[in-house]
Scaffold this motif. Structure first.
Motif, PDB file in Angstrom:
ATOM      1  N   PRO A  26      53.348  -4.720  -2.745  1.00  0.00           N
ATOM      2  CA  PRO A  26      52.487  -5.851  -3.115  1.00  0.00           C
ATOM      3  C   PRO A  26      53.025  -7.175  -2.601  1.00  0.00           C
ATOM      4  CG  PRO A  26      53.607  -4.973  -5.038  1.00  0.00           C
ATOM      5  CD  PRO A  26      53.822  -3.996  -3.930  1.00  0.00           C
ATOM      6  N   LEU A  27      54.357  -7.308  -2.555  1.00  0.00           N
ATOM      7  CA  LEU A  27      54.906  -8.585  -2.096  1.00  0.00           C
ATOM      8  C   LEU A  27      54.638  -8.766  -0.618  1.00  0.00           C
ATOM      9  CD1 LEU A  27      58.125  -8.626  -4.108  1.00  0.00           C
ATOM     10  CD2 LEU A  27      56.366 -10.354  -4.113  1.00  0.00           C
ATOM     11  N   PHE A  28      54.753  -7.661   0.092  1.00  0.00           N
ATOM     12  CA  PHE A  28      54.522  -7.677   1.523  1.00  0.00           C
ATOM     13  C   PHE A  28      53.073  -8.090   1.780  1.00  0.00           C
ATOM     14  CE2 PHE A  28      53.203  -4.319   4.776  1.00  0.00           C
ATOM     15  CZ  PHE A  28      53.203  -5.229   5.813  1.00  0.00           C
ATOM     16  N   LEU A  29      52.181  -7.616   0.898  1.00  0.00           N
ATOM     17  CA  LEU A  29      50.765  -7.970   1.069  1.00  0.00           C
ATOM     18  C   LEU A  29      50.463  -9.356   0.525  1.00  0.00           C
ATOM     19  CD1 LEU A  29      49.016  -4.641   0.126  1.00  0.00           C
ATOM     20  CD2 LEU A  29      49.124  -5.699   2.361  1.00  0.00           C
ATOM     21  N   LEU A  30      51.303  -9.828  -0.401  1.00  0.00           N
ATOM     22  CA  LEU A  30      50.983 -11.065  -1.100  1.00  0.00           C
ATOM     23  C   LEU A  30      50.747 -12.210  -0.134  1.00  0.00           C
ATOM     24  CD1 LEU A  30      50.681 -11.379  -4.063  1.00  0.00           C
ATOM     25  CD2 LEU A  30      52.874 -12.521  -4.168  1.00  0.00           C
ATOM     26  N   SER A  31      51.612 -12.317   0.883  1.00  0.00           N
ATOM     27  CA  SER A  31      51.477 -13.453   1.803  1.00  0.00           C
ATOM     28  C   SER A  31      50.119 -13.423   2.506  1.00  0.00           C
ATOM     29  CB  SER A  31      52.598 -13.424   2.829  1.00  0.00           C
ATOM     30  OG  SER A  31      52.609 -12.180   3.476  1.00  0.00           O
ATOM     31  N   THR A  32      49.744 -12.220   2.998  1.00  0.00           N
ATOM     32  CA  THR A  32      48.448 -12.139   3.681  1.00  0.00           C
ATOM     33  C   THR A  32      47.328 -12.411   2.707  1.00  0.00           C
ATOM     34  OG1 THR A  32      48.979  -9.815   3.504  1.00  0.00           O
ATOM     35  CG2 THR A  32      48.704 -10.682   5.714  1.00  0.00           C
ATOM     36  N   VAL A  33      47.493 -11.898   1.472  1.00  0.00           N
ATOM     37  CA  VAL A  33      46.435 -12.074   0.485  1.00  0.00           C
ATOM     38  C   VAL A  33      46.210 -13.550   0.192  1.00  0.00           C
ATOM     39  CG1 VAL A  33      45.877 -11.764  -1.920  1.00  0.00           C
ATOM     40  CG2 VAL A  33      46.681  -9.863  -0.576  1.00  0.00           C
ATOM     41  N   VAL A  34      47.310 -14.281   0.017  1.00  0.00           N
ATOM     42  CA  VAL A  34      47.159 -15.707  -0.291  1.00  0.00           C
ATOM     43  C   VAL A  34      46.406 -16.367   0.861  1.00  0.00           C
ATOM     44  CG1 VAL A  34      48.377 -17.858  -0.683  1.00  0.00           C
ATOM     45  CG2 VAL A  34      49.223 -15.762  -1.694  1.00  0.00           C
ATOM     46  N   ARG A  35      46.780 -15.977   2.090  1.00  0.00           N
ATOM     47  CA  ARG A  35      46.106 -16.584   3.234  1.00  0.00           C
ATOM     48  C   ARG A  35      44.610 -16.274   3.220  1.00  0.00           C
ATOM     49  NH1 ARG A  35      49.047 -14.445   7.601  1.00  0.00           N
ATOM     50  NH2 ARG A  35      47.172 -13.876   8.716  1.00  0.00           N
ATOM     51  N   PHE A  36      44.306 -15.000   2.948  1.00  0.00           N
ATOM     52  CA  PHE A  36      42.900 -14.605   2.924  1.00  0.00           C
ATOM     53  C   PHE A  36      42.147 -15.307   1.803  1.00  0.00           C
ATOM     54  CE2 PHE A  36      43.768 -10.466   5.276  1.00  0.00           C
ATOM     55  CZ  PHE A  36      43.206 -10.972   6.434  1.00  0.00           C
ATOM     56  N   ALA A  37      42.813 -15.410   0.660  1.00  0.00           N
ATOM     57  CA  ALA A  37      42.149 -16.028  -0.483  1.00  0.00           C
ATOM     58  C   ALA A  37      41.784 -17.465  -0.151  1.00  0.00           C
ATOM     59  CB  ALA A  37      43.062 -15.984  -1.697  1.00  0.00           C
ATOM     60  N   VAL A  38      42.726 -18.179   0.455  1.00  0.00           N
ATOM     61  CA  VAL A  38      42.457 -19.570   0.826  1.00  0.00           C
ATOM     62  C   VAL A  38      41.270 -19.619   1.778  1.00  0.00           C
ATOM     63  CG1 VAL A  38      43.360 -21.566   2.044  1.00  0.00           C
ATOM     64  CG2 VAL A  38      44.819 -20.311   0.474  1.00  0.00           C
ATOM     65  N   LYS A  39      41.304 -18.713   2.789  1.00  0.00           N
ATOM     66  CA  LYS A  39      40.208 -18.678   3.752  1.00  0.00           C
ATOM     67  C   LYS A  39      38.888 -18.414   3.053  1.00  0.00           C
ATOM     68  CE  LYS A  39      42.084 -17.204   8.199  1.00  0.00           C
ATOM     69  NZ  LYS A  39      42.394 -15.991   8.960  1.00  0.00           N
ATOM     70  N   ALA A  40      38.895 -17.448   2.125  1.00  0.00           N
ATOM     71  CA  ALA A  40      37.660 -17.066   1.447  1.00  0.00           C
ATOM     72  C   ALA A  40      37.098 -18.243   0.664  1.00  0.00           C
ATOM     73  CB  ALA A  40      37.916 -15.896   0.511  1.00  0.00           C
ATOM     74  N   ILE A  41      37.982 -18.957  -0.026  1.00  0.00           N
ATOM     75  CA  ILE A  41      37.509 -20.082  -0.841  1.00  0.00           C
ATOM     76  C   ILE A  41      36.880 -21.146   0.056  1.00  0.00           C
ATOM     77  CG2 ILE A  41      38.282 -21.987  -2.300  1.00  0.00           C
ATOM     78  CD1 ILE A  41      40.372 -19.942  -3.427  1.00  0.00           C
ATOM     79  N   VAL A  42      37.564 -21.451   1.161  1.00  0.00           N
ATOM     80  CA  VAL A  42      37.020 -22.449   2.089  1.00  0.00           C
ATOM     81  C   VAL A  42      35.671 -21.994   2.634  1.00  0.00           C
ATOM     82  CG1 VAL A  42      37.394 -23.568   4.295  1.00  0.00           C
ATOM     83  CG2 VAL A  42      39.287 -23.310   2.724  1.00  0.00           C
ATOM     84  N   SER A  43      35.601 -20.709   3.056  1.00  0.00           N
ATOM     85  CA  SER A  43      34.347 -20.209   3.626  1.00  0.00           C
ATOM     86  C   SER A  43      33.216 -20.310   2.629  1.00  0.00           C
ATOM     87  CB  SER A  43      34.497 -18.749   4.047  1.00  0.00           C
ATOM     88  OG  SER A  43      35.632 -18.597   4.840  1.00  0.00           O
ATOM     89  N   LEU A  58      29.727 -22.217   2.938  1.00  0.00           N
ATOM     90  CA  LEU A  58      28.460 -21.503   2.770  1.00  0.00           C
ATOM     91  C   LEU A  58      27.601 -22.212   1.745  1.00  0.00           C
ATOM     92  CD1 LEU A  58      28.887 -17.645   2.569  1.00  0.00           C
ATOM     93  CD2 LEU A  58      27.268 -18.944   3.905  1.00  0.00           C
ATOM     94  N   ASN A  59      28.240 -22.639   0.663  1.00  0.00           N
ATOM     95  CA  ASN A  59      27.489 -23.281  -0.407  1.00  0.00           C
ATOM     96  C   ASN A  59      26.848 -24.566   0.103  1.00  0.00           C
ATOM     97  OD1 ASN A  59      26.595 -22.844  -2.900  1.00  0.00           O
ATOM     98  ND2 ASN A  59      28.436 -23.467  -3.972  1.00  0.00           N
ATOM     99  N   GLU A  60      27.650 -25.358   0.849  1.00  0.00           N
ATOM    100  CA  GLU A  60      27.090 -26.584   1.415  1.00  0.00           C
ATOM    101  C   GLU A  60      25.873 -26.248   2.261  1.00  0.00           C
ATOM    102  OE1 GLU A  60      30.024 -28.793   3.677  1.00  0.00           O
ATOM    103  OE2 GLU A  60      31.421 -28.616   2.002  1.00  0.00           O
ATOM    104  N   PHE A  61      26.028 -25.176   3.053  1.00  0.00           N
ATOM    105  CA  PHE A  61      24.952 -24.797   3.970  1.00  0.00           C
ATOM    106  C   PHE A  61      23.706 -24.378   3.201  1.00  0.00           C
ATOM    107  CE2 PHE A  61      22.918 -21.419   6.516  1.00  0.00           C
ATOM    108  CZ  PHE A  61      22.464 -22.221   7.544  1.00  0.00           C
ATOM    109  N   LEU A  62      23.916 -23.583   2.144  1.00  0.00           N
ATOM    110  CA  LEU A  62      22.756 -23.097   1.389  1.00  0.00           C
ATOM    111  C   LEU A  62      22.084 -24.217   0.609  1.00  0.00           C
ATOM    112  CD1 LEU A  62      24.026 -19.672   0.065  1.00  0.00           C
ATOM    113  CD2 LEU A  62      22.441 -20.098   1.902  1.00  0.00           C
ATOM    114  N   LEU A  63      22.841 -25.272   0.289  1.00  0.00           N
ATOM    115  CA  LEU A  63      22.251 -26.358  -0.482  1.00  0.00           C
ATOM    116  C   LEU A  63      21.618 -27.418   0.412  1.00  0.00           C
ATOM    117  CD1 LEU A  63      24.905 -26.805  -3.270  1.00  0.00           C
ATOM    118  CD2 LEU A  63      22.619 -25.876  -3.483  1.00  0.00           C
ATOM    119  N   SER A  64      21.881 -27.325   1.733  1.00  0.00           N
ATOM    120  CA  SER A  64      21.359 -28.370   2.611  1.00  0.00           C
ATOM    121  C   SER A  64      19.833 -28.268   2.689  1.00  0.00           C
ATOM    122  CB  SER A  64      21.965 -28.237   4.006  1.00  0.00           C
ATOM    123  OG  SER A  64      21.712 -26.952   4.493  1.00  0.00           O
TER     124      SER A  64
END
Length: 1509
Positions: A537-554, A558-564
């Protein structure tokens, strides 16, 4: 020893004086009855009755009418089987403690196990054949089993057997299970009414299964097949016989289609919108919408995941138990075993779990279950909720470790936790490095592309090396950022390998010095195993944090786009009161189930998306089609681009909009189409005119759509025909009329497949004019009332414009009485207009007929008149230069090399020895299963032998050290146990120090080696990538010109983009992972075999199974991978295409069609992806089960044969790691096989022949100023393009005096261009010679020869860079010389006016200059090179008369003293020459001065001149 059912050591065994049911043995015998009954009934049915039973419902798969309670039944049956196994084990263990065999303890249980297995097989067969009456047998079986077990339970209760006894628990659980199964059976009777009811219920299989196209069966198969992906077998095995294609994987089940999910998510999102309507500051949450739409599978998946993770801890616990038990047995061999009294043969659960064999079986079952859950969770969703998991795992792991080792465990855990942030840091750095690498490779590709486009010029001017170095420079930058990328990759690999070693070292050293008890093997190996679990899990943790950040930004984006804001509905076209899109959804009641299968999806979408429009508007004045009142429009900035617009567009007439550039003409069209923001005012579209001659004619037209041709032509990636008809029905007559009006026929004839040729992004590149004409044709072809053409003449020459105006607009459109709005700059067409709108600065200047304007606004009219005159003069000039013929010529050039190319297309051919393909199955099979070892070897050696050796050596060393660490641990812990008797304390402490020291040294060495290996692999990969790219670039740049004519540009570019990227970034990690997993598996097998040699015997069948699994999987995986890639490209292309052509699509009203196409492409890609992931699961389930078998055999062999407890622990620990790495071996193998394809493709280019650059003469022997005079002797010259082709010049003889101006003419294909190429040895001179100033050119080094002659080509080519770089890339000349050249080419003033003068930038391909100016630059370039021979190859073909005259003058003056050879395409350009050569089919026909040739009336030259007049 004789066998007896009740045992023969107990006289009272058969005594029934106390009542039959009080006899234990009798009750056990009674339990046999139901099992035997079931077997008797079902076997005949299973074996005999099956053939006659045909299926009632014809389904093509032998599937899958699930009876109610289907999944529950499978789960219960599996639980029952597990309990039976426990019962058997308990019976056998109890039995071993008796004096004689007591069969009644375990025989009924074994029979029960068999019966339960039979019951589920029997059920499955009944279910697939849909014959429910036969379920009665099962029903009876459950009742009988329930009754007999209850009797047994009651008997135990009466005897007062305590609850802690295992047998009591097992019996209790079985009663419950049988009861539940009975209930399931009753439920089936209740629902299906197949018995006891008058009318049985009819059922139909699910829709998907009636559709033969659906091949993805995961949702429909039974639980066992779901868990093991059994249904994939057919596909994976068939992949061996023939490649998997889209047909083989069929289409998606309804529930998985994009449309279904789109509707699902849309509804959820609308719900969220409704919720936040009252709170203005809150925005609807996409997360919640996704959760409500797809929450169940995600929850299910995470449940599976948690279960799998918890089961993962069974490994360490079982290891600990087995080693402990083993230790006890070895220590307790001397104590006598107590023999049990037969009447009291009960085991407690604790005793049962102390048995080592029981633990081994338990471990096996736990592993199987864990792996099944894990794969199930992957299937349901790929990686969700991973963060929680990580936390949970770490907490559980640390608690267990603390129990085993006390405080020192926390030290190890702390090491892991402290090193985790470094991991995260490395991960972020990796992402940055990847980004910068991408930027550099884009730049490098741009340069490479430019080189390939201008390769002919580079070769003729001998400039290849200059451009080559510029690419190499960019490549070096790219490699530098790749180095950082590689460094960080290897660091992260190193961390993953080193953290567990460091943690273990810290823990055990601390334990050795803090704890007073010696380290036990059980503790040591259980904690080692736990550390392995913790690291993941620790080995994956770093990638997961990166993905999570990416997901939140995406999601935020998306929300901005759908609300435009969205463009208003179609209300602007069909009257004012159209029902908005949302509310119509309620009417059509589109429910996922209600989608009608038979009808193509497209119509459903349209009916679903297009509201019924009501016409409530009163009919406007008939002759106005569109009316804009008081309009103010903006492009979303709030500032009005168009203001105060009041116009009307008359029906059935031609309206022209004119005005200067940028005055808002195109914006006006878009405003009318509703693409702009309306600030105020209205656009009225009138209803269908009733005044049309026939009502039918108007009905057939789609009233609300507008045919629109945008200013920038927009093409689809489709055939020419599809581009023109654009979704309308095909009508041959109409189509022909349209293509003629747009004069497309000659262009279509040039294309290789006529109008069925693919054009667009990925197809053939057409010129601007050709693209524009196709777009106009599309607008004309559509059957609409209104046509908008936005500046259709901009890219067309004068002939085409006229033809289009006459045939297309005045004839075709006016005859149809269609309303036309035309934006144009060509004022000479104003007289044709019925209505004119003149615009200026975003306002309407004048509106009316030409007469109105002539009378009212004389000034404007006069202004127009002068402009018209000027345009007429241009016209005169223009009549000469015919741009279209040029375009067609370019097209022909681009096309015709392609005929020969089709043979080259298949450049993925196998190696030479396999080329003679005898098409029998076996060879094809052999090729499909063979690993490309040869290519792998080529790749490895291209990194250099030293690095290769270093890598192999360090890898082997590293794994040996890691094995040594564990081995040392085993000996250390075992030593402590055996030597407990020795009392001397000081002896103890020295020994402890010695053990700890060796352990620490080994661990340290292991950590260092981890770093070294990870670095060498990456370093080797980099070197290989560097060398491969370098060789490829040099090979391509030095390749013969014929190669570039034959090979499409895209193909060559692909080697530099996609393939180079794979070699740069993907192969090294795959290789690293592959070697690591393979070596881990091998060292594990070695270690187990060392501990227990018997294991090797068991390994043989497992090895064979593994071989076949990987062999089948690799083939299927490769195909599916290719399908996944090839279906992704059209999806992305379609998306970018749609985005580009949005205005056109909306104007035509084709939104639904494009949306539908998008959904179809998404589905196609998804089905490929689903199958790919299912194939991966198929593999993983199988390798995991194999791994579990390895663990079981290792455990059993080591328990029976094992030397001492330390090695038992070691063997088990290694067996457990194998399960994790087996599937990685196969997947990496499969990946590597696909990736090696890239190396192979690059190599296929590396085997190409280069031009022969060496000459017989040394460059130093050639005089510095050669050729001084410019005298050319051509002696008996024969030339061909390749030695297997016919000669293109046959025995040509000519003599050109120094300083002569020579013209060469002849029809296309007469060999005139070949002659010009022969001077540069671009073609193969196989006989005769060309002597220039006394030197035979075939003796010169190529570079010397080409750098001393100049040529001006037909297509002017400029490179991106400064003007100075374009004129003189070698930087040899002074500025004065460059200015002089520019002055001669009449460009001096223009260049002076540019910012930067000579250093002004030229964009890619010289797009910022006109064609004429580019040609003049090429002239200046030729002049800069002071050569006494200049060759002009049809240099005037692409320029207008004025420029051509300049050119002629310059050639006569500036090149007065040089020899000039002109290859003419218009004969009048060479009338002033000193000598004319007329060629035909590679021979010289006429050879004399122009005057003499003209005097021969019947001569060819004379006839050419007459034709050209």
């Amino acid at each position: 020893m004789r066998l007896a059912f009740c045992g023969n050591d107990n006289a009272s065994a058969y005594n029934i004086s106390a009542g039959v049911l009080r006899n234990v043995c009798f009750v056990d015998a009674l339990n046999l009855v139901p099992h035997v009954f079931l077997l008797f009934i079902t076997f005949p049915i299973l074996f005999i009755g099956w053939g006659s039973q045909s299926s009632k419902v014809q389904i093509h798969h032998n599937t899958w009418l699930h009876f109610p309670g289907h999944n529950l039944r499978w789960i219960l049956t599996f639980t029952l089987l597990f309990v039976h196994v426990c019962e058997i084990a308990e019976g056998i263990v109890s039995d071993t403690q008796m004096k004689s065999r007591h069969l009644h303890l375990f025989l009924p249980a074994i029979m029960g196990f068999v019966a339960a297995t039979v019951s589920i097989v029997y059920y499955h067969n009944i279910e697939t054949s849909n014959f429910p009456k036969l379920l009665l047998a099962l029903f009876l079986y459950w009742i009988m089993a329930f009754v007999t077990k209850t009797v047994k339970l009651v008997r135990y209760c009466q005897d007062g057997v305590p609850f802690s006894q295992l047998r009591f628990c097992i019996t209790g659980i079985m009663v419950i299970l049988y009861g539940l199964l009975m209930a399931v059976e009753i439920n089936v009777i209740r629902v299906r009414r197949y018995v006891f009811f008058m009318n049985p219920q009819k059922v139909k299989p699910p829709e998907d299964l009636q559709d033969l196209g659906v091949r993805f069966l995961q949702p429909f198969v039974n639980l066992l097949s779901k868990a093991t992906y059994w249904w994939m077998n057919t596909l994976i095995i068939s992949a061996h016989k023939k490649p998997v294609d889209l047909k083989a994987i069929g289409k998606l089940p309804i529930a998985m289609r994009a449309l279904t999910n789109y509707v699902c998510l849309k509804e959820a999102y609308e719900e969220q919108k409704k919720k936040v309507e009252d709170h203005p500051n809150r925005s609807p949450s996409i997360w919640l919408a996704m959760y409500s739409a797809f929450g169940r599978p995600i929850l299910l998946s995470s449940t599976f995941r948690y279960l799998a993770d918890l089961l993962g801890f069974a490994g360490p616990l079982c290891i600990s138990g087995i080693v402990q038990g083993f230790q006890n047995t070895t220590n307790n061999t001397n104590t006598t075993e107590k023999v049990r009294d037969p009447s009291n043969s009960y085991l407690s659960s604790e005793e049962f779990l102390r048995n080592v064999y029981v633990l081994a079986v338990l471990l096996f079952l736990a592993l199987i279950l864990q792996r099944t859950f894990l794969q199930a969770s992957y299937y349901v969703t790929t990686e969700t909720g991973i963060n929680l998991r990580g936390a949970l795992l770490i907490i559980m792991g640390v608690i267990l470790l603390y129990n085993l080792l006390g405080v020192s465990a926390l030290v190890g855990a702390a090491v892991i936790v402290l090193l985790a942030p470094i991991q995260y840091f490395i991960a972020t750095k990796l992402a940055e490095a990847q980004k910068s690498t991408l930027d550099y490779s884009t730049e490098r590709l741009k340069k490479t592309n430019e080189i390939l486009k201008g390769i002919k010029l580079l070769k003729l001017y001998a400039w290849e090396h200059i451009f080559c170095t510029s690419v190499e420079e960019t490549r070096m930058k790219e490699l530098t950022s790749l180095k950082t990328f590689a460094l960080h990759t290897s660091l992260s690999i190193f961390m993953n390998a080193a953290i567990p070693i460091a943690a273990v070292l810290a823990t055990f050293v601390t334990y050795a010095y803090t704890s007073d008890k010696p380290l036990q093997p059980a503790q040591a190996f259980a904690s080692l195993s736990l550390f392995h679990i913790l690291v993941t899990p620790l080995f994956l943790l770093s990638t997961v944090v990166r993905f999570a950040v990416k997901a939140i930004v995406s999601v935020q984006k998306l929300n901005e786009f759908l609300l435009s804001d969205e463009i208003g509905d179609d209300s602007w076209r069909g009257g004012d009161s159209s029902v908005p899109y949302e509310s119509c959804r309620k009417h059509t009641g589109l429910h996922t189930k209600a989608i009608n299968r038979r009808q193509p999806l497209r119509y459903q979408l349209e009916s679903y998306e297009q509201p019924a429009r009501k016409q409530t508007r009163p009919v406007e004045i008939d002759d106005v089609a569109i009316k804009v009142t008081n309009g103010y429009f903006s492009w979303g900035s709030g500032l009005a681009t168009l203001s105060n617009i009041n116009i009307r567009i008359p029906t059935g007439q031609m309206t022209m909009i004119v005005g200067q550039v940028g005055c808002g003409k195109s914006s006006l069209l878009l405003a009318i189409l509703g693409e702009m923001q309306t600030l105020e005012g209205k656009v009225h579209w009138s209803n269908v005119n009733e005044t049309e001659p026939s009502f039918e004619a108007s009905r057939s037209r789609n009233r609300y759509s507008v045919a629109y041709a945008a200013q920038k032509p927009w093409l689809l990636n489709a055939t020419v025909e599809e581009n023109i008809i654009f979704g309308s029905p095909f009508n041959k007559q109409r189509y022909k009329a349209v293509t003629d009006a747009c004069s497309l026929q000659p262009d279509i004839d040039l294309l290789p497949f006529g109008d069925q040729t693919e054009i667009g992004e990925r197809g053939i590149n057409l010129s601007g004019g050709q693209r524009q004409r196709i777009c106009v044709a599309r607008a004309l072809y559509q059957n609409t009332n209104i046509v908008f053409l936005d500046d259709p003449f901009s890219a067309l020459d004068i002939h085409l414009s006229d033809h289009l105006m006459q045939e297309g607009i005045l004839k075709f459109l006016q005859e149809d009485k269609r309303t036309l709005v035309l934006v144009t700059h060509k004022l000479q067409y104003l007289p044709h207009a019925d209505w004119i709108i003149a615009m200026k600065d975003g306002m309407v200047l004048r509106e009316g007929t030409l007469k109105d304007i002539q009378n009212k606004d004389v000034e404007l009219y006069e202004h127009w008149k002068t402009l018209m005159n000027r345009q007429d003069q241009e016209l005169e000039k223009d009549m000469e230069a015919d741009q279209t013929t040029l375009e067609r010529k370019t097209l022909r050039r681009a096309m015709y090399p392609r005929e020969s190319k089709s043979q080259l297309e298949d450049e993925d051919e196998e190696e030479e020895e396999e080329e003679d393909e005898d098409d029998n199955m076996s060879t094809v099979l052999r090729l499909r299963t063979k690993m490309p070892w040869k290519t792998c070897w080529r790749y490895l050696t291209s990194g250099g032998f030293f690095l290769l050796f270093l890598m192999i050596f360090s890898k082997l060393l590293k794994h040996s050290v890691i094995v040594a660490i564990d081995y040392w641990l085993a000996t250390w812990t075992s030593m402590d146990n055996t030597n407990e008797a020795r009392s001397a304390d000081e002896d103890k402490s020295t020994e402890k120090t010695y053990h700890v020291a060796v352990f620490s040294i080994l661990s340290g060495a292991g950590i260092v080696l981890c770093l070294i290996t990870s670095l060498t692999v990456e370093w080797m990969g980099l070197t290989a990538a560097k060398n491969l790219h370098h060789n490829l670039l040099n090979k391509i740049i030095l390749g013969p010109i014929r190669f570039f004519d034959m090979t499409p540009l895209g193909l060559i570019l692909n080697r530099f983009s996609a393939d180079t990227n794979i070699i740069d970034q993907h192969i090294p990690p795959t290789l690293e992972s592959l070697t690591r997993s393979t070596l881990l598996c091998l060292s594990a097998i070695g270690m187990i075999s060392y501990a227990t040699p018997w294991f090797l015997v068991a390994l043989v069948p497992l090895g064979i199974a593994f071989y076949f699994i990987q062999k089948y999987f690799r083939v299927a995986s490769k195909d599916l991978q290719e399908l996944d890639d090839s279906t992704q490209l059209p999806l992305l292309c379609h998306f970018s295409e749609t985005a580009e052509g949005l205005t056109t699509i909306r104007a035509f009203g084709h939104e639904a069609r494009f949306k539908q196409r998008m959904l179809e492409l998404t589905d196609t890609n998804n089905i490929a992806y689903l199958f790919l992931s299912a194939a991966n699961r198929w593999l993983e389930v199988r390798t995991d089960y194999l791994g579990a078998c390895i663990v079981l055999t290792a455990a059993v062999t080591s328990i029976t044969e094992g030397p001492h407890s330390g090695f038992v622990g070691l063997g088990l620990l290694y067996a457990l790691t194998i399960t994790n790495y087996l599937n990685w071996v196969v997947r990496n193998l499969a990946d590597l096989e696909v990736q090696m394809g890239a190396v192979k493709k690059v190599h296929s280019f590396l085997n190409m022949e280069s031009e022969n650059y060496e000459g017989y003469l040394d460059p130093s022997q050639v005089p510095k100023d050669w050729p001084q005079e410019g005298e050319i002797k051509i002696e008996n010259l024969c030339v061909r393009y390749e030695n297997n082709l016919k000669p293109v010049l046959k025995h040509v003889k000519a003599y050109i005096k120094p300083g002569q101006k020579v013209g060469i003419c002849g029809r296309t294909g007469s060999g005139k261009s070949s002659l010009s190429l022969a001077f540069f040895r671009m073609v193969d001179i196989f006989d005769g010679r060309i002597v220039i100033d006394g030197i035979d050119i075939s003796k010169l080094p190529l570079h010397t020869l080409r750098s001393r002659l100049s040529i001006i080509l037909q297509d002017p080519i400029l490179f991106s860079g400064s003007i100075r770089f374009n004129l003189d890339p070698e930087c040899k000349c002074t500025d004065d010389r460059l200015w002089e050249a520019l002055e001669i080419a009449q460009l001096k003033n223009m260049v002076k006016s540019l910012p930067g003068g000579l250093d002004a930038m030229v964009t890619e391909g010289g797009e910022n200059f006109s064609v004429g100016q580019r040609q003049l630059f090429c002239l200046a370039r030729a002049f800069v090179r002071k050569s006494s021979i200049l060759i002009m190859d049809e240099a005037t073909a692409s320029i207008d008369m004025a420029t051509e005259n300049i050119l002629q003058k310059v050639v006569m003056t500036a090149f007065a003293d040089r020899t000039v050879v002109t290859i003419a395409h218009r004969v009048h350009t060479i009338l002033t020459a000193d000598l004319v050569i007329v060629m035909k089919r590679g021979n010289i026909l006429e050879y004399d001065t122009p005057e003499n040739l003209l005097s021969q009336e019947d001569g060819i030259f004379a006839s050419f001149v007459r034709a050209d007049m």
